[in-house]
Design a protein around this motif. Structure first.
Motif, short mmCIF file in Angstrom:
data_model
loop_
_atom_site.label_atom_id
_atom_site.label_comp_id
_atom_site.label_asym_id
_atom_site.label_seq_id
_atom_site.Cartn_x
_atom_site.Cartn_y
_atom_site.Cartn_z
N TYR A 95 7.61 5.28 12.99
CA TYR A 95 7.18 4.30 12.00
C TYR A 95 8.39 3.63 11.38
O TYR A 95 9.50 4.18 11.35
N ALA B 259 4.21 -0.21 5.90
CA ALA B 259 4.45 0.66 7.05
C ALA B 259 3.87 0.05 8.31
O ALA B 259 2.73 -0.44 8.31
N SER C 173 3.70 0.99 12.61
CA SER C 173 4.04 1.90 13.70
C SER C 173 4.73 1.11 14.80
O SER C 173 4.51 -0.09 14.97
N GLN D 170 0.20 6.91 17.19
CA GLN D 170 0.05 6.69 15.76
C GLN D 170 -0.43 7.97 15.09
O GLN D 170 -1.20 8.73 15.67
N TRP E 246 -1.14 8.98 8.41
CA TRP E 246 -0.44 7.78 7.97
C TRP E 246 -1.31 6.54 8.14
O TRP E 246 -1.28 5.66 7.29
N GLU E 247 -2.06 6.49 9.20
CA GLU E 247 -2.91 5.32 9.41
C GLU E 247 -3.96 5.20 8.29
O GLU E 247 -4.34 4.09 7.90
#
Length: 552
Positions: A271, A282, A284, A304, A308-309
């Motif tokens: 990332y 952010a 990826s 991914q 975080w997504e």
């Protein structure tokens, strides 16, 4: 006796037989003894021969290693050397690499002039560049001799060395981002691997450092991703590491302000965190690659992370970190298993675990004026060094324990705005030596009206109440670095001084100085009234201090 004599007289033949038999037995015994003696003598001769043969072989081996087979020679490095360039300006770049493979680190730097040094007589016209232009030069760390010079661009926007592979070269190389927009890849020997012109747009700023990504075009060489800021937008350029060709097309992303970035590995995912004064965004690597090429890449590093997504806004790409306030710096701090993220804003510093986005610790600190550095105050316990502004021409240096956020040591100094940042060197006792720029003044005399001087101090945690004043520099410092020029030894610092771009050309000076030479002549400064040892004893002990090559 009478009986025996009588027996002999009665049986004379029998007596003769007994004597003959005894003589025969004695003869056999003598033959056996003689045979055994012969065997023992023969065995003794073999043992003697084996002993002398072994001794002879040992002498041959000792002689070979002593006189015939040469011992590896330890490089003999000068303790101090200078390299001068007249009618030039210097850029704020210093790279330390072993260019000529002599096991001594060398110095790569950039300057702008009409001609190179007299050693090479290179000119800007050699590479089809207008004069004056920017040169890259490699200088031997052993003696200051110029190893090579190469005209690289009209102006240098950024220079980055140590990139593992560029072009066909098997050794690490340097990438120069020039003005007007261009990319030039050079090997460690100064050979141009490839050169490309780019269109970054008007009023652009290259976000640094440049990032190396996995081989996404399957040509066997890692590739490069470059982010360029134009206004409130960030443009993404992906280039082949082998030939410099652009991969895919340029993509733009809105950021809403002046942005900086760091790259971060979260598990098997890569990332990029972009941060402005008020927000964090952010992206990826997978998404950036897909947007640039319109294709999916099945490399594991382009996966991914699900957590975080979920934390990334799908529309704006804003990323929600457990920290508030205007953000000054994001920095990667090595942890036990992975890198953590240090968020520094106007009021505090917060360390965050990127795996679960939980806060590990917070520290109240305001007006941090430079990027955090790493060092060891306690043996094998990584610390974070923060420099914060505490008033006009005043700063505070703090060493913070990386695991807990506890302040281990701090120091207040007078400091110029243009003073270099600090540097650290790992020592054999699993701690660090800290090299700090500023001017220390005793309590009650800190706010003298004269401009602060540029003094270099050495601090080691073995003496928490002692500073060594190493030098007082009056020239304008463009760049400063400290490193071990040989493995686990020969600790030195490098100073690049002179005019900068935009100023009138003048004398540019590059200096390497062995740290121990300054320690011998240093001034001992007591931070408290308690004097543990004599000043000469402290100098001698720090002079004998050994260093250790360590990668943070």
């Amino acid at each position: 006796m009478d009986n025996k004599d009588s027996e002999a007289e009665i049986h004379p033949l029998k007596t003769e037989d007994v004597k003959a038999q005894e003589n025969h037995e004695n003869f056999v015994e003598r033959r056996i003894i003689i045979k055994q003696s012969s065997q023992l003598s023969r065995l003794s001769r073999w043992r003697t021969a084996a002993f002398f043969i072994s001794l002879f072989l040992c002498l041959i081996i000792v002689f070979a290693f002593s006189f015939i087979i040469p011992c590896p020679e330890r490089p003999i490095s000068e303790r101090t050397w200078f390299q001068y360039y007249e009618n030039a300006v210097a850029y704020q770049f210093l790279a330390i690499e072993d260019v000529n493979k002599d096991k001594v680190q060398d110095v790569i730097f950039a300057f702008r002039a009409s001609n190179g040094s007299s050693n090479f007589n290179s000119t800007c016209w050699d590479e089809g560049l207008p004069s004056p232009c920017a040169f890259l030069a490699a200088v031997s760390g052993k003696n200051g001799k110029v190893l090579w010079e190469k005209p690289a661009a009209k102006e240098v926007e950024w220079m980055q060395c140590g990139i593992r592979q560029l072009g066909e070269a098997s050794e690490p190389g340097c990438l120069v981002v020039g003005k007007p927009a261009s990319l030039t890849a050079l090997s460690q020997t100064g050979d141009v691997q490839w050169r490309h012109s780019n269109d970054f747009g008007a009023n652009y700023t290259v976000l640094t450092p440049l990032s190396v990504i996995p081989d996404v075009d399957s040509d066997g060489v890692q590739d490069l991703i470059i982010f360029v800021a134009t206004g409130d937008k960030i443009k993404t350029f992906i280039h082949s590491g082998r030939n410099g060709n652009e991969i895919g097309s340029t993509e733009s992303h809105g950021m809403g302000g002046k942005a900086h970035y760091i790259s971060l590995n979260v598990g098997s995912s890569s990332y990029f965190l972009f941060y402005t004064a008020n927000s964090v965004y952010a992206y990826s690597l997978k998404e950036l690659y897909s947007a640039a090429t319109g294709m999916e890449n099945l490399l594991p590093s382009l996966e991914q992370d699900p957590l975080w997504e979920k934390s990334i806004d799908p529309t704006t790409h804003r990323f929600f970190l457990p920290s508030s306030g205007d953000i000054h710096y994001l920095a990667k701090i090595p942890g036990a298993l992975r890198d953590n993220v240090l968020v520094v804003n106007s009021e505090m510093a917060t360390l965050i675990n990127p795996q679960n986005l939980q806060t590990l610790w917070t520290l109240n600190v305001s007006h941090v004026m430079s990027e955090p550095r790493l060092g060891y105050y306690k043996p094998d316990v990584l610390g974070v060094v923060l420099e914060s502004e505490i008033g006009p021409n005043r700063k505070k240096v703090m060493i913070v324990e990386g695991g807990s956020g506890t302040v281990q040591w701090d120091l207040k100094l007078n400091s110029r705005a243009e003073s270099p940042g600090l540097a650290t060197l790992s020592t054999a006792d699993h701690r660090s030596t800290f090299l700090i720029w500023g001017e220390y003044r005793v309590a009650g005399n800190e706010t003298r009206t004269t401009a602060p001087q540029q003094k270099l101090y050495l601090f080691h945690p073995s003496y928490t109440n002692v500073l060594l004043e190493l030098r007082n520099n009056t020239d304008q410092i463009i760049a400063f670095n400290a490193t071990l020029f040989e493995r686990s030894r020969h600790a030195c610092y490098v100073l690049l001084t002179g005019p900068q771009p935009g100023e009138e050309p003048g004398l540019v000076s590059l200096m390497k100085r062995k740290l121990k030479e300054d320690v011998l002549e240093s001034k001992v400064i007591w931070l408290s009234q308690v004097a543990v040892d004599s000043e000469q004893y402290i100098r001698d002990r720090l002079y004998r201090m050994r260093f250790h090559s360590r990668v943070y």
